[in-house]
Design a protein around this motif. Sequence first.
Motif, PDB file in Angstrom:
ATOM      1  N   SER A   5       0.806  -1.226   0.000  1.00 31.79           N
ATOM      2  CA  SER A   5       0.000   0.000   0.000  1.00 31.79           C
ATOM      3  C   SER A   5       0.835   1.270   0.000  1.00 31.79           C
ATOM      4  O   SER A   5       0.398   2.293  -0.516  1.00 31.79           O
ATOM      5  CB  SER A   5      -0.958   0.006   1.191  1.00 31.79           C
ATOM      6  N   ASP A   6       2.056   1.207   0.536  1.00 35.94           N
ATOM      7  CA  ASP A   6       2.905   2.404   0.539  1.00 35.94           C
ATOM      8  C   ASP A   6       3.802   2.492  -0.683  1.00 35.94           C
ATOM      9  O   ASP A   6       4.569   3.438  -0.829  1.00 35.94           O
ATOM     10  CB  ASP A   6       3.744   2.474   1.813  1.00 35.94           C
ATOM     11  N   GLY A   7       3.718   1.515  -1.578  1.00 33.57           N
ATOM     12  CA  GLY A   7       4.525   1.525  -2.792  1.00 33.57           C
ATOM     13  C   GLY A   7       5.976   1.150  -2.578  1.00 33.57           C
ATOM     14  O   GLY A   7       6.781   1.217  -3.503  1.00 33.57           O
ATOM     15  N   GLY A   8       6.331   0.729  -1.367  1.00 33.67           N
ATOM     16  CA  GLY A   8       7.717   0.406  -1.065  1.00 33.67           C
ATOM     17  C   GLY A   8       8.105  -1.042  -1.306  1.00 33.67           C
ATOM     18  O   GLY A   8       9.237  -1.430  -1.033  1.00 33.67           O
ATOM     19  N   GLY A   9       7.192  -1.842  -1.802  1.00 27.66           N
ATOM     20  CA  GLY A   9       7.504  -3.244  -2.053  1.00 27.66           C
ATOM     21  C   GLY A   9       6.453  -3.898  -2.916  1.00 27.66           C
ATOM     22  O   GLY A   9       5.438  -3.282  -3.267  1.00 27.66           O
ATOM     23  N   TYR A  10       6.699  -5.149  -3.263  1.00 27.41           N
ATOM     24  CA  TYR A  10       5.759  -5.885  -4.100  1.00 27.41           C
ATOM     25  C   TYR A  10       6.016  -7.370  -3.983  1.00 27.41           C
ATOM     26  O   TYR A  10       7.059  -7.797  -3.506  1.00 27.41           O
ATOM     27  CB  TYR A  10       5.839  -5.435  -5.560  1.00 27.41           C
ATOM     28  N   TRP A  11       5.029  -8.143  -4.413  1.00 25.16           N
ATOM     29  CA  TRP A  11       5.127  -9.593  -4.455  1.00 25.16           C
ATOM     30  C   TRP A  11       4.957 -10.046  -5.898  1.00 25.16           C
ATOM     31  O   TRP A  11       4.116  -9.516  -6.621  1.00 25.16           O
ATOM     32  CB  TRP A  11       4.009 -10.249  -3.652  1.00 25.16           C
ATOM     33  N   PHE A  12       5.730 -11.023  -6.289  1.00 27.07           N
ATOM     34  CA  PHE A  12       5.506 -11.736  -7.548  1.00 27.07           C
ATOM     35  C   PHE A  12       5.049 -13.130  -7.183  1.00 27.07           C
ATOM     36  O   PHE A  12       5.541 -13.717  -6.216  1.00 27.07           O
ATOM     37  CB  PHE A  12       6.801 -11.870  -8.364  1.00 27.07           C
ATOM     38  N   VAL A  13       4.135 -13.675  -7.960  1.00 25.43           N
ATOM     39  CA  VAL A  13       3.724 -15.063  -7.774  1.00 25.43           C
ATOM     40  C   VAL A  13       3.937 -15.786  -9.099  1.00 25.43           C
ATOM     41  O   VAL A  13       3.636 -15.256 -10.165  1.00 25.43           O
ATOM     42  CB  VAL A  13       2.263 -15.189  -7.292  1.00 25.43           C
ATOM     43  N   ALA A  14       4.503 -16.980  -9.014  1.00 26.73           N
ATOM     44  CA  ALA A  14       4.732 -17.813 -10.192  1.00 26.73           C
ATOM     45  C   ALA A  14       3.555 -18.772 -10.370  1.00 26.73           C
ATOM     46  O   ALA A  14       2.790 -19.020  -9.434  1.00 26.73           O
ATOM     47  CB  ALA A  14       6.035 -18.596 -10.026  1.00 26.73           C
ATOM     48  N   GLU A  38      -4.401 -26.865 -10.706  1.00 22.75           N
ATOM     49  CA  GLU A  38      -4.275 -25.914 -11.809  1.00 22.75           C
ATOM     50  C   GLU A  38      -3.299 -24.819 -11.391  1.00 22.75           C
ATOM     51  O   GLU A  38      -3.093 -24.590 -10.202  1.00 22.75           O
ATOM     52  CB  GLU A  38      -5.635 -25.294 -12.150  1.00 22.75           C
ATOM     53  N   PRO A  39      -2.711 -24.108 -12.361  1.00 17.06           N
ATOM     54  CA  PRO A  39      -1.719 -23.084 -12.026  1.00 17.06           C
ATOM     55  C   PRO A  39      -2.315 -21.858 -11.343  1.00 17.06           C
ATOM     56  O   PRO A  39      -3.494 -21.541 -11.503  1.00 17.06           O
ATOM     57  CB  PRO A  39      -1.131 -22.700 -13.389  1.00 17.06           C
ATOM     58  N   ILE A  40      -1.460 -21.169 -10.598  1.00 15.64           N
ATOM     59  CA  ILE A  40      -1.815 -19.889  -9.987  1.00 15.64           C
ATOM     60  C   ILE A  40      -1.820 -18.833 -11.093  1.00 15.64           C
ATOM     61  O   ILE A  40      -0.908 -18.782 -11.914  1.00 15.64           O
ATOM     62  CB  ILE A  40      -0.814 -19.505  -8.879  1.00 15.64           C
ATOM     63  N   VAL A  41      -2.863 -18.012 -11.104  1.00 20.79           N
ATOM     64  CA  VAL A  41      -2.995 -17.001 -12.158  1.00 20.79           C
ATOM     65  C   VAL A  41      -3.053 -15.573 -11.617  1.00 20.79           C
ATOM     66  O   VAL A  41      -3.064 -14.626 -12.396  1.00 20.79           O
ATOM     67  CB  VAL A  41      -4.215 -17.273 -13.051  1.00 20.79           C
ATOM     68  N   GLY A  42      -3.108 -15.406 -10.286  1.00 23.45           N
ATOM     69  CA  GLY A  42      -3.164 -14.056  -9.752  1.00 23.45           C
ATOM     70  C   GLY A  42      -3.010 -14.031  -8.256  1.00 23.45           C
ATOM     71  O   GLY A  42      -2.980 -15.072  -7.596  1.00 23.45           O
ATOM     72  N   MET A  43      -2.895 -12.824  -7.741  1.00 21.67           N
ATOM     73  CA  MET A  43      -2.790 -12.631  -6.300  1.00 21.67           C
ATOM     74  C   MET A  43      -3.326 -11.265  -5.936  1.00 21.67           C
ATOM     75  O   MET A  43      -3.404 -10.373  -6.789  1.00 21.67           O
ATOM     76  CB  MET A  43      -1.355 -12.798  -5.812  1.00 21.67           C
ATOM     77  N   ALA A  44      -3.690 -11.102  -4.668  1.00 22.56           N
ATOM     78  CA  ALA A  44      -4.126  -9.814  -4.126  1.00 22.56           C
ATOM     79  C   ALA A  44      -3.636  -9.728  -2.691  1.00 22.56           C
ATOM     80  O   ALA A  44      -3.615 -10.726  -1.977  1.00 22.56           O
ATOM     81  CB  ALA A  44      -5.646  -9.696  -4.166  1.00 22.56           C
ATOM     82  N   SER A  45      -3.225  -8.534  -2.287  1.00 19.20           N
ATOM     83  CA  SER A  45      -2.757  -8.343  -0.914  1.00 19.20           C
ATOM     84  C   SER A  45      -3.890  -7.813  -0.042  1.00 19.20           C
ATOM     85  O   SER A  45      -4.858  -7.231  -0.533  1.00 19.20           O
ATOM     86  CB  SER A  45      -1.579  -7.369  -0.885  1.00 19.20           C
ATOM     87  N   THR A  46      -3.758  -8.010   1.267  1.00 21.81           N
ATOM     88  CA  THR A  46      -4.724  -7.462   2.206  1.00 21.81           C
ATOM     89  C   THR A  46      -4.478  -5.956   2.350  1.00 21.81           C
ATOM     90  O   THR A  46      -3.376  -5.478   2.061  1.00 21.81           O
ATOM     91  CB  THR A  46      -4.605  -8.147   3.584  1.00 21.81           C
ATOM     92  N   PRO A  47      -5.475  -5.203   2.783  1.00 20.82           N
ATOM     93  CA  PRO A  47      -5.317  -3.747   2.895  1.00 20.82           C
ATOM     94  C   PRO A  47      -4.148  -3.310   3.779  1.00 20.82           C
ATOM     95  O   PRO A  47      -3.528  -2.273   3.534  1.00 20.82           O
ATOM     96  CB  PRO A  47      -6.655  -3.279   3.477  1.00 20.82           C
TER      97      PRO A  47
END
Length: 84
Positions: A5-14, A38-47
């Motif tokens: 949320s602060d733009g200071g990081g991110y996650w990638f999921v394969a 089946e493969p993972i196709v997306g992700m979402a972070s908590t607020p």
Amino acid sequence: MAATSDGGGYWFVASDGGVFAYGDAGFFGSMGAKHLNEPIVGMASTPDDGGYWLVASDGGIFAFGDASSTARRAGSGSTSRSWE
């Protein structure tokens, strides 16, 4: 990919469920090295950035950290617990 949320990081999921955290994004677990139907196709972070959900192409949802762990398993009428 999901950003903190602060733009200071991110996650990638394969597609195999592996999660890679960068910057101030915390690592809360992954589905890497676990069997997926089946493969993972997306992700979402908590607020609050304290967790995330991974979603598979069959609708399966996997919760980590403080993400809600009540989600419907793909193809079933039951709920699943998070994979931690």
